[in-house]
Scaffold this active site. Structure first.
Site, PDB file in Angstrom:
ATOM      1  N   LYS A 108      46.692  32.673 107.722  1.00 20.45           N
ATOM      2  CA  LYS A 108      48.048  32.390 107.260  1.00 20.45           C
ATOM      3  C   LYS A 108      47.943  31.678 105.930  1.00 20.45           C
ATOM      4  O   LYS A 108      47.314  30.648 105.817  1.00 20.45           O
ATOM      5  CB  LYS A 108      48.753  31.458 108.246  1.00 20.45           C
ATOM      6  CG  LYS A 108      49.005  32.108 109.553  1.00 20.45           C
ATOM      7  CD  LYS A 108      50.215  31.480 110.206  1.00 20.45           C
ATOM      8  CE  LYS A 108      49.994  31.244 111.668  1.00 20.45           C
ATOM      9  NZ  LYS A 108      50.297  29.901 112.087  1.00 20.45           N
TER      10      LYS A 108
ATOM     11  N   MET B 222      52.638  22.626 100.288  1.00 17.66           N
ATOM     12  CA  MET B 222      53.184  23.955  99.963  1.00 17.66           C
ATOM     13  C   MET B 222      54.266  23.843  98.888  1.00 17.66           C
ATOM     14  O   MET B 222      55.291  24.517  98.965  1.00 17.66           O
ATOM     15  CB  MET B 222      53.749  24.614 101.238  1.00 17.66           C
ATOM     16  CG  MET B 222      52.683  24.860 102.283  1.00 17.66           C
ATOM     17  SD  MET B 222      53.334  25.315 103.890  1.00 17.66           S
ATOM     18  CE  MET B 222      53.947  23.767 104.496  1.00 17.66           C
TER      19      MET B 222
ATOM     20  N   ASP C  96      42.592  29.967 110.701  1.00 17.26           N
ATOM     21  CA  ASP C  96      43.469  30.240 109.558  1.00 17.26           C
ATOM     22  C   ASP C  96      42.628  30.373 108.295  1.00 17.26           C
ATOM     23  O   ASP C  96      41.512  29.847 108.234  1.00 17.26           O
ATOM     24  CB  ASP C  96      44.453  29.073 109.348  1.00 17.26           C
ATOM     25  CG  ASP C  96      45.581  29.096 110.350  1.00 17.26           C
ATOM     26  OD1 ASP C  96      45.812  30.144 110.967  1.00 17.26           O
ATOM     27  OD2 ASP C  96      46.238  28.050 110.505  1.00 17.26           O
TER      28      ASP C  96
HETATM   29  C1  LIG Z   1      50.279  25.196 106.189  1.00 13.90           C
HETATM   30  S1  LIG Z   1      50.038  23.671 105.360  1.00 13.90           S
HETATM   31  C2  LIG Z   1      48.832  22.946 106.394  1.00 13.90           C
HETATM   32  C3  LIG Z   1      48.619  21.479 106.145  1.00 13.90           C
HETATM   33  C4  LIG Z   1      47.487  20.903 106.991  1.00 13.90           C
HETATM   34  N1  LIG Z   1      47.820  20.930 108.380  1.00 13.90           N
HETATM   35  C5  LIG Z   1      47.075  19.498 106.571  1.00 13.90           C
HETATM   36  O1  LIG Z   1      47.232  18.550 107.353  1.00 13.90           O
HETATM   37  O2  LIG Z   1      46.566  19.344 105.446  1.00 13.90           O
HETATM   38  C6  LIG Z   1      49.132  24.225 103.949  1.00 13.90           C
HETATM   39  C7  LIG Z   1      49.312  23.316 102.751  1.00 13.90           C
HETATM   40  O3  LIG Z   1      48.546  22.135 102.931  1.00 13.90           O
HETATM   41  C8  LIG Z   1      47.991  21.732 101.691  1.00 13.90           C
HETATM   42  N2  LIG Z   1      46.530  21.876 101.810  1.00 13.90           N
HETATM   43  C9  LIG Z   1      45.834  22.275 102.882  1.00 13.90           C
HETATM   44  N3  LIG Z   1      44.510  22.220 102.646  1.00 13.90           N
HETATM   45  C10 LIG Z   1      44.373  21.778 101.367  1.00 13.90           C
HETATM   46  C11 LIG Z   1      43.263  21.496 100.541  1.00 13.90           C
HETATM   47  N4  LIG Z   1      42.023  21.663 100.958  1.00 13.90           N
HETATM   48  N5  LIG Z   1      43.502  21.056  99.281  1.00 13.90           N
HETATM   49  C12 LIG Z   1      44.753  20.850  98.837  1.00 13.90           C
HETATM   50  N6  LIG Z   1      45.857  21.100  99.596  1.00 13.90           N
HETATM   51  C13 LIG Z   1      45.663  21.548 100.835  1.00 13.90           C
HETATM   52  C14 LIG Z   1      48.566  22.664 100.632  1.00 13.90           C
HETATM   53  O4  LIG Z   1      49.771  22.076 100.175  1.00 13.90           O
HETATM   54  C15 LIG Z   1      48.840  23.910 101.454  1.00 13.90           C
HETATM   55  O5  LIG Z   1      49.822  24.714 100.843  1.00 13.90           O
END
Ligand SMILES: C[S@@+](CC[C@H](N)C(=O)[O-])C[C@H]1O[C@@H](n2cnc3c(N)ncnc32)[C@H](O)[C@@H]1O
Length: 251
Positions: A63, A178, A41
């Site tokens: 995505k 998100m 991703d």
């Molecule tokens: C599709 S979700 C996936 C979440 C992921 N599985 C997790 O456990 O962090 C994507 C969201 O996770 C958060 N996110 C993921 N990586 C991030 C990062 N490095 N810094 C801040 N927020 C993050 C944000 O809110 C983003 O919109």
């Protein structure tokens, strides 16, 4: 139970952590090093991919909210096709693969096709954000509950059927994934359900990436700041009785 077709490769659904390769688990790094194909991703790219076998085929299935992305069915098809060709497939997902990552659709497709798989858990951006800010996610006496919620439904809006009593619980730490676009609407609902506007909040952007930014604030101030903003970086929002005093001061 479906029998595994001969020559079918193992699919490892691997958690990439938030972005800093040091937050990969040893198992995740090993699976990447052994992979023949890595389907990743957008948020599971960057330096973590340096751990992939140099001969592996790296395929972006990007995505990312609000941007063009491969449809889930197309991603499922790619995973199945590569596994059926007998290759060791890593499906790399950001944070912990089991949190807001459409993992279930891929598991169902694999199970229906009789393809063996494993899930490699990892560090969610919620734990990484709290750690980066130098604070715990729970607190004795004041934050006895921790909830992970999504701020966006399939249309990108705040889900209509949210549990307001739970979200406005003053004794819970809430991690909003998100949630940048819908945060002003979320806060309007929280205020209407009794949560004070000066409730501490942490806006944690690009955690584990070079552009990491931590903003200790309050839910009301953050809602005002995010009004009409089009996000260009992933961000997690934490709110509740947070131990914010030291946030952002860490090395
Ligand atoms: C599709 S979700 C996936 C979440 C992921 N599985 C997790 O456990 O962090 C994507 C969201 O996770 C958060 N996110 C993921 N990586 C991030 C990062 N490095 N810094 C801040 N927020 C993050 C944000 O809110 C983003 O919109």
């Amino acid at each position: 139970m479906t029998e595994t077709p001969p020559g079918t490769g193992l699919v490892s659904l691997v958690s990439a952590g938030p972005g800093d390769p040091e937050l990969l688990t040893l198992k995740a790094a090993r699976r990447l090093a052994e992979a023949e194909v890595v389907l990743f991703d957008d948020l599971a790219s960057g330096p973590v991919l340096d751990h992939a076998n140099p001969d592996a085929e790296l395929i972006a299935v990007g995505k990312r909210a609000g941007r063009p992305s491969a449809r889930q069915e197309a991603v499922n098809r790619l995973i199945l096709d590569h596994a059926r060709s007998g290759r060791r497939v890593v499906r790399l997902k950001s944070g912990d693969a089991g949190i807001f990552g459409r993992l279930e659709e891929e598991l169902v497709a694999l199970a229906q096709a009789g393809i063996p798989f494993e899930i490699v858990p990892g560090v969610t951006s919620a734990s990484a954000a709290a750690a980066a800010a130098g604070m715990p996610l729970t607190r004795r006496l004041t934050a006895r509950r921790l909830q992970f919620v999504t701020g966006a439904d399939v249309t990108g809006q705040l889900p209509q059927d949210v549990n307001w009593a739970a979200l406005a619980d003053p004794q819970a730490t809430t991690a909003v994934f998100m949630g940048q676009r819908s945060f002003p609407a979320l806060v309007a609902g929280l205020r209407a359900h009794g949560l004070p506007g000066d409730t501490p909040a942490l806006f944690a952007e690009a955690v584990g990436h070079p552009g990491q930014r931590l903003e200790p604030t309050t839910i009301e101030a953050l809602a005002r700041r995010l009004e009409g903003v089009v996000p260009d970086q992933p961000a997690l929002i934490l709110y509740g009785p947070l131990a914010l005093a030291e946030a952002g001061k860490q090395a």
